[in-house]
Design a protein around this motif. Structure first.
Motif, mmCIF file in Angstrom:
data_model
loop_
_atom_site.group_PDB
_atom_site.id
_atom_site.type_symbol
_atom_site.label_atom_id
_atom_site.label_comp_id
_atom_site.label_asym_id
_atom_site.label_seq_id
_atom_site.Cartn_x
_atom_site.Cartn_y
_atom_site.Cartn_z
ATOM 1 N N VAL A 271 0.696 -1.213 -0.064
ATOM 2 C CA VAL A 271 -0.028 -0.124 0.119
ATOM 3 C C VAL A 271 1.080 1.410 0.159
ATOM 4 O O VAL A 271 1.891 1.452 0.891
ATOM 5 C CB VAL A 271 -0.854 0.106 1.182
ATOM 6 C CG1 VAL A 271 -1.714 1.219 1.344
ATOM 7 C CG2 VAL A 271 -1.798 -1.021 1.101
ATOM 8 N N GLU A 272 0.731 1.980 -0.898
ATOM 9 C CA GLU A 272 1.514 3.374 -1.287
ATOM 10 C C GLU A 272 0.834 4.324 -0.872
ATOM 11 O O GLU A 272 -0.424 4.748 -1.293
ATOM 12 C CB GLU A 272 2.010 3.334 -2.385
ATOM 13 C CG GLU A 272 3.026 4.415 -2.820
ATOM 14 C CD GLU A 272 3.561 4.510 -4.289
ATOM 15 O OE1 GLU A 272 2.861 5.368 -4.976
ATOM 16 O OE2 GLU A 272 4.643 3.877 -4.394
ATOM 17 N N ILE A 273 1.116 5.207 0.261
ATOM 18 C CA ILE A 273 0.495 6.318 0.794
ATOM 19 C C ILE A 273 1.260 7.550 0.270
ATOM 20 O O ILE A 273 2.484 7.689 0.552
ATOM 21 C CB ILE A 273 0.431 6.058 2.369
ATOM 22 C CG1 ILE A 273 -0.283 4.849 2.939
ATOM 23 C CG2 ILE A 273 -0.459 7.422 3.053
ATOM 24 C CD1 ILE A 273 -0.255 4.847 4.334
ATOM 25 N N VAL A 274 0.345 8.357 -0.212
ATOM 26 C CA VAL A 274 0.862 9.656 -0.647
ATOM 27 C C VAL A 274 0.895 10.575 0.659
ATOM 28 O O VAL A 274 -0.350 10.649 1.109
ATOM 29 C CB VAL A 274 -0.028 10.298 -1.728
ATOM 30 C CG1 VAL A 274 0.779 11.609 -2.081
ATOM 31 C CG2 VAL A 274 -0.064 9.180 -2.905
ATOM 32 N N SER A 275 1.863 11.319 0.844
ATOM 33 C CA SER A 275 2.185 12.564 1.879
ATOM 34 C C SER A 275 1.743 11.650 3.199
ATOM 35 O O SER A 275 1.017 11.978 3.978
ATOM 36 C CB SER A 275 1.002 13.506 1.803
ATOM 37 O OG SER A 275 1.184 14.403 0.398
ATOM 38 N N SER A 276 2.595 10.826 3.390
ATOM 39 C CA SER A 276 2.876 9.958 4.918
ATOM 40 C C SER A 276 4.049 10.373 5.521
ATOM 41 O O SER A 276 5.124 10.465 4.739
ATOM 42 C CB SER A 276 2.519 8.578 4.382
ATOM 43 O OG SER A 276 2.595 7.824 5.643
ATOM 44 N N PRO A 277 3.931 10.722 6.710
ATOM 45 C CA PRO A 277 2.680 11.006 7.635
ATOM 46 C C PRO A 277 2.008 11.812 7.141
ATOM 47 O O PRO A 277 2.358 12.984 6.591
ATOM 48 C CB PRO A 277 3.372 11.151 8.762
ATOM 49 C CG PRO A 277 5.002 10.922 8.832
ATOM 50 C CD PRO A 277 5.238 11.064 7.503
ATOM 51 N N ALA A 278 0.700 11.869 7.549
ATOM 52 C CA ALA A 278 -0.383 12.619 6.948
ATOM 53 C C ALA A 278 -0.857 13.621 8.249
ATOM 54 O O ALA A 278 -0.960 13.259 9.338
ATOM 55 C CB ALA A 278 -1.644 11.928 6.603
ATOM 56 N N LYS A 279 -0.933 15.030 8.063
ATOM 57 C CA LYS A 279 -1.358 15.739 9.061
ATOM 58 C C LYS A 279 -3.022 15.722 9.180
ATOM 59 O O LYS A 279 -3.529 15.538 8.149
ATOM 60 C CB LYS A 279 -0.904 17.262 8.482
ATOM 61 C CG LYS A 279 -1.436 18.270 9.809
ATOM 62 C CD LYS A 279 -0.701 19.753 9.615
ATOM 63 C CE LYS A 279 -1.109 20.577 10.708
ATOM 64 N NZ LYS A 279 -2.248 20.612 11.047
ATOM 65 N N GLU A 280 -3.360 15.768 10.418
ATOM 66 C CA GLU A 280 -4.803 15.612 10.750
ATOM 67 C C GLU A 280 -5.448 16.755 10.016
ATOM 68 O O GLU A 280 -5.159 18.160 9.930
ATOM 69 C CB GLU A 280 -5.112 15.786 12.001
ATOM 70 C CG GLU A 280 -6.475 15.588 12.606
ATOM 71 C CD GLU A 280 -6.717 16.061 13.974
ATOM 72 O OE1 GLU A 280 -7.623 15.683 14.532
ATOM 73 O OE2 GLU A 280 -5.863 16.343 14.536
ATOM 74 N N GLY A 281 -6.719 16.507 9.410
ATOM 75 C CA GLY A 281 -7.258 17.379 8.474
ATOM 76 C C GLY A 281 -7.090 17.527 7.034
ATOM 77 O O GLY A 281 -7.604 17.985 6.075
#
Length: 784
Positions: A271-281
């Protein structure tokens, strides 16, 4: 016939016929034609045609060789070749009805051996084999070959295409229609070239058993290598190369590369996550990356090992990520070949700024100006952890430790303070107020009324204001020029006077302390007053010295114009505050007054008198004349005895008689204790202290004539216009020696009536006729 096309000729043996000319004679032209074609028809009615078998096109390259497998059949099976010629790029000549072009090879029955260059060899026979070898072959040979065969029965021209390139030929990789994972397949590398004696090899880029074979038939001339292997999904999309290798030169002559298309079910993916870590919101997009051929058509998503319903696309989009979205994500992909396994989990890290940040005041009691204050910056949670703190405040402070702030000598006007706890982002706490207790600040005197200038007589109201005080309970007090006046917030004047002007202060106190305002200068505006003329160095000045007259006054605003007048009320046209007489002259004696003007009015001063004495030099010049005066005085005394005795005495303060018709003088008796100063503004007192032993002083009176008028000189000094030089005014002063007793008959030694020092006064009446003698004068007494 087009160039290069085979020229087929009837080479069968002709039957014996009558001579053509006899045929023509007997039968004529029509019969001749019949006789001509009938035997042709008969000749082919029971025979076969020329037949050839060889590759349609042969391929080679410059410097290599070419092998031409060839089989032929003559029309008559028993016929043998009488002649064989190999042309290169031949053409048919319609004029000569024959073929022409470069001959590469020629073999005739009569010649026996080949009569051609050594690079071309005929490897066939005279019955059915027409194989030919050309070694080496050159790029110029590119085009076509013409094989000319001749037998007793006929002739034939066979065309063979020859493709000779400048560079070596490239092999061609042949793949099966579909390659599936784990299913064995055979790959073929084919080269349309084979020439015995010319060594070449075909090599594969993949490891595995390969079988190489050659084909030299009338159908194909080629070299091929077959590779058998079992593909895996990892082979998909990889390059497969077949190289033509020259073992002698040990170099690659040419190659071909293809992309392997291996069909397989989806493989475990990530699983490839864009912009990880992600900011809440923020939005988050996750992609299921799975290797599959053909591509997957369906996906299944899992969050913390639980299937997420309704998620069947390749991407998992979260428009606004929350803390509840954090965790482990995995996915499964499917295509027409089946479903792959669930892939490895990937963590979605949802990060956020510190939460519930607060600023805490540590001081246990109320804060006063100048105290030391301790503040704490607290928070409840943070991801990632807090790495620093920020503070929003003014003044002198230091951070004792992360999140702990010390304020040294807190200011009275300390603003609200807030702190921020920061990781990658900062969260600010609500502001807190220190509520610093302090004495009144910014105390000032305010003029309430009138709003602008204060004039004498106005009603004036002053107020005492301040900007801040903690606590707010205060008291007000007033001072003028440092002297206490009263208590109260306001100070009023019903009718202000110039004497009320001065520096006013108000001071305010509370339970913390007391603050005084800056002094406010209260100015009262009024017209000029207390005007007077001051004479410097004094109002009695010797001629030739300097006298300065100053117009002194009290005014606000200041006087902007002064005007000077003399004893005749004549405007001297001098507008400075000081009137300078330098050098001062006898004619300057007299009364002066000034007029002062400011924006509020104009006032005149009372007159002040300036008395100018003769200088010793002037007195010396007139000593001789003085003796004459003494004799003249004696005569007058004698003459006076004879006069009518109607008047017993002459009044001591008799006025000056003046006449404009002539010039006259007389001496009058006067008694003084000290040198008197004439009260008349036109008297000129000439004091001579050197002569005190002989005579106290003499007072000479010189009334101004018609032309003797004062004027203002160029340097601001007062001058007097004198009469014409013909005027006889040289006798202006006499020095009288002390007379002994008995010198004059009417001078008594002891006169109880005339004690003290006497002096004589010479009165000069100016120009014109002398007046008629006064009949009432009995005598004149000259006494020292």
């Amino acid at each position: 016939m087009l160039p290069g096309s085979p020229k087929k000729e009837d080479t069968r043996k002709q039957p014996r016929l009558l001579p053509r000319h006899s045929t023509m004679q007997l039968l004529g032209p029509s019969l001749l034609l019949l006789v001509w074609w009938v035997p042709e028809y008969l000749a082919f009615s029971d025979s076969t045609k020329w037949r050839f078998e060889h590759p349609h096109t042969l391929y080679s390259w410059d410097g290599a060789c070419v092998w031409i497998p060839c089989q032929y059949t003559t029309p008559l099976r028993r016929d043998q070749l009488d002649n064989l010629i190999l042309y290169s790029n031949y053409e048919y000549d319609d004029t000569t009805k024959n073929f022409k072009g470069p001959i590469l090879y020629e073999k005739t029955k009569s010649l026996g051996d080949d009569h051609t260059p050594e690079r071309v060899q005929f490897l066939g026979d005279q019955k059915s084999n027409c194989t030919i070898s050309i070694n080496p072959v050159f790029e110029k040979d590119n085009g076509w070959l013409g094989l000319r065969l001749t037998t007793k029965a006929g002739k034939w021209m066979e065309k063979i295409d020859l493709n000779v390139s400048k560079t070596p030929l490239s092999p061609h990789i042949q793949l099966p229609p579909e390659i599936q994972e784990s299913q064995e397949v055979t790959l073929t590398c084919l080269l349309n070239f084979s020439c015995p004696g010319y060594q070449i090899q075909l090599q594969w880029s993949l490891e595995g058993p390969a079988v190489t074979s050659t084909s030299l038939t009338t159908k194909t001339v080629s070299t091929q290598s077959k590779l058998t292997f079992q593909p895996q999904w990892t082979h998909h999309g990889k390059n497969l190369t077949c190289q033509l290798w020259d073992p002698k030169a040990k170099r690659i002559l040419s190659e071909e590369t293809v992309l392997l298309d291996v069909k397989h079910a989806p493989e475990p993916s990530r699983v490839e996550i864009v912009s990880s870590p992600a900011k809440e919101g923020n939005q988050v997009e996750m992609t299921c990356m799975s290797q599959a051929n053909p591509p997957p058509t369906n996906y299944t998503w899992y969050h913390n090992e639980l299937e997420v319903p309704g998620r069947t696309n390749k991407t998992f989009h979260i428009p606004e990520v929350l803390l509840s979205h954090a965790g482990q994500y995995s996915c499964l992909a499917e295509n027409r070949l089946g479903a792959g396994p669930i892939g490895q989990e990937t963590e979605l890290d949802v990060q956020y700024a510190p939460k519930e940040v607060t600023t805490v005041i540590q001081n246990p009691t109320r804060i006063r100006e100048g105290d030391t204050v301790t503040l704490f910056c607290n928070y409840s949670s943070s991801n990632p952890r807090v790495t620093r703190y920020e503070w929003n405040l003014q003044g002198s402070w230091k951070e004792q430790s992360p999140g702990v702030l010390i304020i040294q000598k807190v200011a009275w006007d300390a603003r609200q303070i807030t702190c921020a706890a920061c990781n990658q982002w900062c969260s600010w706490a609500p502001s807190v107020n220190l509520d610093v207790q302090h004495a009144p600040k910014d105390v000032r005197v305010q003029q309430i009324s009138p709003p602008s200038e204060i004039h004498s007589g106005h009603r004036v109201l002053l107020g005492c204001n301040f900007s801040s005080s903690r606590p707010r309970d205060v008291r007000f007090f007033w001072k003028r020029n440092g002297i206490f006046l009263k208590e109260g917030k306001e100070l009023s004047f019903d009718s202000i006077s110039p004497e009320d002007a001065g520096n006013y202060n108000c001071f305010i106190n509370n339970s913390i302390g007391q603050t005084m305002s800056e002094a406010r200068r209260l100015q009262v505006l009024y017209a000029p007053r207390m005007l007077r003329v001051a004479i410097s160095p004094k109002d009695q000045v010797m001629e030739g010295k300097k006298a300065v007259l100053t117009c002194e006054s009290d005014a606000n605003p200041p006087i902007f114009q002064y005007t000077w007048f003399d004893w005749n009320n004549q405007n001297l046209h001098h507008y400075d505050q000081m009137l300078r007489l330098d050098p001062v002259k006898i004619q300057h004696s007299g009364a002066y007054w000034c007029e002062a003007t400011n924006q509020l009015g104009r006032v005149q001063s009372p007159p002040s008198t300036l008395t100018v004495y003769y200088s010793p030099e002037t007195i010396g010049r007139r000593v001789a004349v003085g003796v004459g005066f003494c004799l003249a005085t004696v005569l007058l005394v004698f003459w006076g005895v004879k006069l009518q005795r109607s008047w017993k005495r002459i009044r001591s303060q008799q006025g000056l008689q003046e006449s404009s018709s002539g010039q006259s003088f007389f001496v009058r008796k006067q008694k003084v204790r000290r040198a008197p100063l004439s009260e008349d503004p036109h008297s000129l007192g000439c004091y001579n202290p050197v002569m005190e032993d002989a005579i106290s002083y003499a007072t000479l009176r010189f009334p101004f004539g018609e032309t003797d008028t004062p004027r203002l000189g160029d340097a601001g000094t007062l001058e007097t216009e004198r009469p014409s030089p013909n005027r006889d005014d040289t006798v202006t002063y006499s020095v009288l020696q002390k007379c002994r007793e008995g010198d004059y008959e009417n001078v008594l030694p002891d006169s109880p009536e005339d004690e003290g020092i006497h002096y004589s006064e010479l009165v000069h009446l100016g120009l014109g006729k002398r007046p008629v003698a006064q009949e009432a004068v009995e005598y004149v007494t000259l006494k020292h």
